[in-house]
Enzyme design. Structure first.
Site, PDB file in Angstrom:
ATOM      1  N   TYR A   1     -10.244  28.682   0.211  1.00 49.33           N
ATOM      2  CA  TYR A   1     -11.184  28.664   1.333  1.00 49.33           C
ATOM      3  C   TYR A   1     -12.530  29.202   0.862  1.00 49.33           C
ATOM      4  CZ  TYR A   1     -12.201  28.386   6.338  1.00 49.33           C
ATOM      5  OH  TYR A   1     -12.702  28.015   7.576  1.00 49.33           O
TER       6      TYR A   1
ATOM      7  N   SER B   1     -16.186  27.746  -1.464  1.00 54.69           N
ATOM      8  CA  SER B   1     -17.306  26.834  -1.230  1.00 54.69           C
ATOM      9  C   SER B   1     -16.833  25.490  -0.652  1.00 54.69           C
ATOM     10  CB  SER B   1     -18.062  26.628  -2.551  1.00 54.69           C
ATOM     11  OG  SER B   1     -19.079  25.679  -2.391  1.00 54.69           O
TER      12      SER B   1
ATOM     13  N   ASP C   1     -11.381  25.732 -10.774  1.00 54.88           N
ATOM     14  CA  ASP C   1     -10.692  24.856 -11.729  1.00 54.88           C
ATOM     15  C   ASP C   1      -9.783  25.625 -12.686  1.00 54.88           C
ATOM     16  OD1 ASP C   1     -11.788  22.228 -10.976  1.00 54.88           O
ATOM     17  OD2 ASP C   1     -13.688  23.195 -11.437  1.00 54.88           O
TER      18      ASP C   1
ATOM     19  N   HIS D   1     -12.600  17.663  -8.315  1.00 57.46           N
ATOM     20  CA  HIS D   1     -13.148  17.551  -9.675  1.00 57.46           C
ATOM     21  C   HIS D   1     -11.971  17.188 -10.577  1.00 57.46           C
ATOM     22  CE1 HIS D   1     -15.391  18.175 -13.286  1.00 57.46           C
ATOM     23  NE2 HIS D   1     -15.059  19.426 -13.503  1.00 57.46           N
TER      24      HIS D   1
HETATM   25  P1  NAD Z   1     -14.525  28.671  -5.046  1.00 56.24           P
HETATM   26  O1  NAD Z   1     -14.698  29.557  -6.227  1.00 56.24           O
HETATM   27  O2  NAD Z   1     -15.573  28.712  -3.995  1.00 56.24           O
HETATM   28  O3  NAD Z   1     -13.085  28.910  -4.374  1.00 56.24           O
HETATM   29  C1  NAD Z   1     -12.624  30.126  -4.134  1.00 56.24           C
HETATM   30  C2  NAD Z   1     -11.341  30.040  -3.312  1.00 56.24           C
HETATM   31  O4  NAD Z   1     -10.210  30.010  -4.170  1.00 56.24           O
HETATM   32  C3  NAD Z   1     -11.227  31.263  -2.451  1.00 56.24           C
HETATM   33  O5  NAD Z   1     -10.563  30.937  -1.271  1.00 56.24           O
HETATM   34  C4  NAD Z   1     -10.375  32.180  -3.309  1.00 56.24           C
HETATM   35  O6  NAD Z   1      -9.694  33.091  -2.533  1.00 56.24           O
HETATM   36  C5  NAD Z   1      -9.426  31.168  -3.966  1.00 56.24           C
HETATM   37  N1  NAD Z   1      -8.944  31.656  -5.277  1.00 56.24           N
HETATM   38  C6  NAD Z   1      -9.692  31.990  -6.356  1.00 56.24           C
HETATM   39  N2  NAD Z   1      -8.907  32.359  -7.392  1.00 56.24           N
HETATM   40  C7  NAD Z   1      -7.638  32.259  -6.944  1.00 56.24           C
HETATM   41  C8  NAD Z   1      -6.365  32.510  -7.527  1.00 56.24           C
HETATM   42  N3  NAD Z   1      -6.251  32.948  -8.793  1.00 56.24           N
HETATM   43  N4  NAD Z   1      -5.270  32.315  -6.751  1.00 56.24           N
HETATM   44  C9  NAD Z   1      -5.378  31.879  -5.486  1.00 56.24           C
HETATM   45  N5  NAD Z   1      -6.546  31.610  -4.884  1.00 56.24           N
HETATM   46  C10 NAD Z   1      -7.652  31.811  -5.596  1.00 56.24           C
HETATM   47  O7  NAD Z   1     -14.256  27.200  -5.580  1.00 56.24           O
HETATM   48  P2  NAD Z   1     -15.107  25.891  -5.297  1.00 56.24           P
HETATM   49  O8  NAD Z   1     -16.437  26.026  -5.954  1.00 56.24           O
HETATM   50  O9  NAD Z   1     -15.016  25.514  -3.861  1.00 56.24           O
HETATM   51  O10 NAD Z   1     -14.283  24.838  -6.190  1.00 56.24           O
HETATM   52  C11 NAD Z   1     -13.107  24.208  -5.745  1.00 56.24           C
HETATM   53  C12 NAD Z   1     -13.020  22.842  -6.388  1.00 56.24           C
HETATM   54  O11 NAD Z   1     -14.106  22.057  -5.916  1.00 56.24           O
HETATM   55  C13 NAD Z   1     -13.129  22.851  -7.914  1.00 56.24           C
HETATM   56  O12 NAD Z   1     -12.303  21.851  -8.422  1.00 56.24           O
HETATM   57  C14 NAD Z   1     -14.594  22.504  -8.135  1.00 56.24           C
HETATM   58  O13 NAD Z   1     -14.833  21.896  -9.412  1.00 56.24           O
HETATM   59  C15 NAD Z   1     -14.807  21.516  -7.020  1.00 56.24           C
HETATM   60  N6  NAD Z   1     -16.191  21.292  -6.611  1.00 56.24           N
HETATM   61  C16 NAD Z   1     -16.994  22.344  -6.309  1.00 56.24           C
HETATM   62  C17 NAD Z   1     -18.290  22.130  -5.870  1.00 56.24           C
HETATM   63  C18 NAD Z   1     -19.191  23.293  -5.486  1.00 56.24           C
HETATM   64  O14 NAD Z   1     -20.343  23.032  -5.203  1.00 56.24           O
HETATM   65  N7  NAD Z   1     -18.745  24.536  -5.432  1.00 56.24           N
HETATM   66  C19 NAD Z   1     -18.776  20.818  -5.731  1.00 56.24           C
HETATM   67  C20 NAD Z   1     -17.918  19.740  -6.021  1.00 56.24           C
HETATM   68  C21 NAD Z   1     -16.626  20.009  -6.447  1.00 56.24           C
END
Ligand code: NAD
Ligand code: MG
Length: 329
Positions: A25, A27, A83, A108
């Protein structure tokens, strides 16, 4: 030409009466979960018990479960944790609950393409990758529009994987802006190549070197910061809105002439050669291998590099200028 899908090309039907589990939960997770729910779909959240995100997701009105339980309840599982955290979570909490008829969705392609996650052959594996940070995905949805996205299918035992991916894209609002069909390979590799050569790596070095050369020639760091860093945003905004030609039409004739004649001498053929080496290292998997190993050994090198950049004079003077000029609150 790539295939681009819009509203009329997608239907929510493949997701109706299904349980969608969003794991993570952050970004993307918070934005995707809320857009899906506002599109009338049934969404639950899977998280680590007691984490920060748990309270936030509950406050936003979602039913929250531990990842393993949420994966068990799911028809479609969105893997939206960082990731580098995905392979372990997948192996421990998701894989045991996969069976025929389920779908895995990624934002991704890294872990699938580089085989850090190898799903069983009987589940659909899709990607819907919005081309923006989560916050922008949510804001544009709420404003009645959407951000563009990439969709891809990795495996398709149900025969419905692309329809499901397009349904996800539609529910996120992305088909309003246009959704481009791609592959896990192309999305993953082009993303890494782009961020290394241009967006993150290239820009940092261009700005830093430009700043250093001005300062070593006796120009005040404050002046160098404006020239090499601050104004880069204004130029990029113009390129974003009107293309390179639109930007060139907006700057002075002196800047046009100097930029067009000197630029290729600065960013010359040998820079392009270095970019080609980057492409090779991404394509042959050696960058992915290096990064996975760095992550597993505690990301020490990454931490050291971050500290080094933070100490650079560009960052020191930048911090001061952004504060005094009101750019950074
Ligand atoms: P993020 O870092 O914002 O996500 C964090 C979430 O993951 C939180 O809810 C956290 O509690 C949980 N988390 C973190 N480590 C954990 C662990 N070890 N165990 C359980 N939960 C854990 O991630 P994001 O940037 O939203 O990325 C998610 C996916 O979306 C990735 O594959 C990323 O490449 C892709 N993506 C991201 C963006 C972006 O702008 N951020 C854009 C396109 C695609
Ligand atoms: Mg990227």
């Amino acid at each position: 030409m790539v295939k681009v899908y819009f509203e009329k090309d997608a239907s929510l039907t493949p997701l109706k009466n299904k349980t969608i589990t969003v794991i993570g939960y952050g970004s993307q997770g918070h934005a995707q979960a809320q857009n899906l729910r506002d599109s009338g779909l049934n969404v639950i959240i899977g998280l680590r018990k007691g984490g920060e995100s748990w309270k936030k997701a509950q406050k936003d009105g979602f039913k929250v479960y531990e990842i393993s339980e949420a994966a068990e309840k799911a028809d479609v599982i969105f893997v939206l944790v960082p990731d580098m955290a995905q392979p372990e979570i997948y192996a421990r909490d998701i894989a045991p609950h996969l069976h025929e008829g389920k779908t895995l969705d990624f934002a991704h392609g890294f872990n699938i393409h580089f085989k850090q996650i190898v799903p069983p052959k009987n589940v659909d594996v899709i990607m819907v990758a919005p081309k923006s940070p989560g916050i922008r995905l949510r804001e544009t949805y709420q404003a009645g529009f959407g951000v563009p996205a990439l969709v891809a299918v990795y495996q398709n035992p149900s025969g419905m994987a692309m329809e499901t991916a397009l349904a996800v894209a539609k529910a996120l609002g992305c088909t309003r802006a246009g959704v481009i069909e791609t592959t896990f390979k192309d999305e993953t590799e082009s993303d890494l190549i782009g961020e290394q050569t241009v967006l993150v790596g290239g820009l940092i070095e261009l700005i830093k070197n430009g700043f250093d050369v001005l300062v070593e020639n006796g120009y005040p760091p404050e002046l160098a910061y404006f020239e090499a860093c601050n104004e880069a945003k204004l130029i990029m905004d113009l390129i974003y809105q009107k293309g390179i030609i639109g930007m060139l039409r907006a700057v002075s004739d002196t800047a046009k002439y100097g930029g067009l004649t000197v630029g290729p001498k600065v960013i010359d053929e040998h820079v392009k050669e270095n970019m080609r080496k980057t492409v090779k290292n991404v394509q042959n998997g050696s960058f992915a291998k290096e990064w996975v190993e760095e992550h597993k050994s505690g990301e020490k090198r990454l931490k050291a590099l971050m500290e080094e950049i933070e100490k650079h004079p560009l960052e020191q003077v930048g911090k001061f200028i952004r504060k005094t000029s009101g750019i950074e609150k």
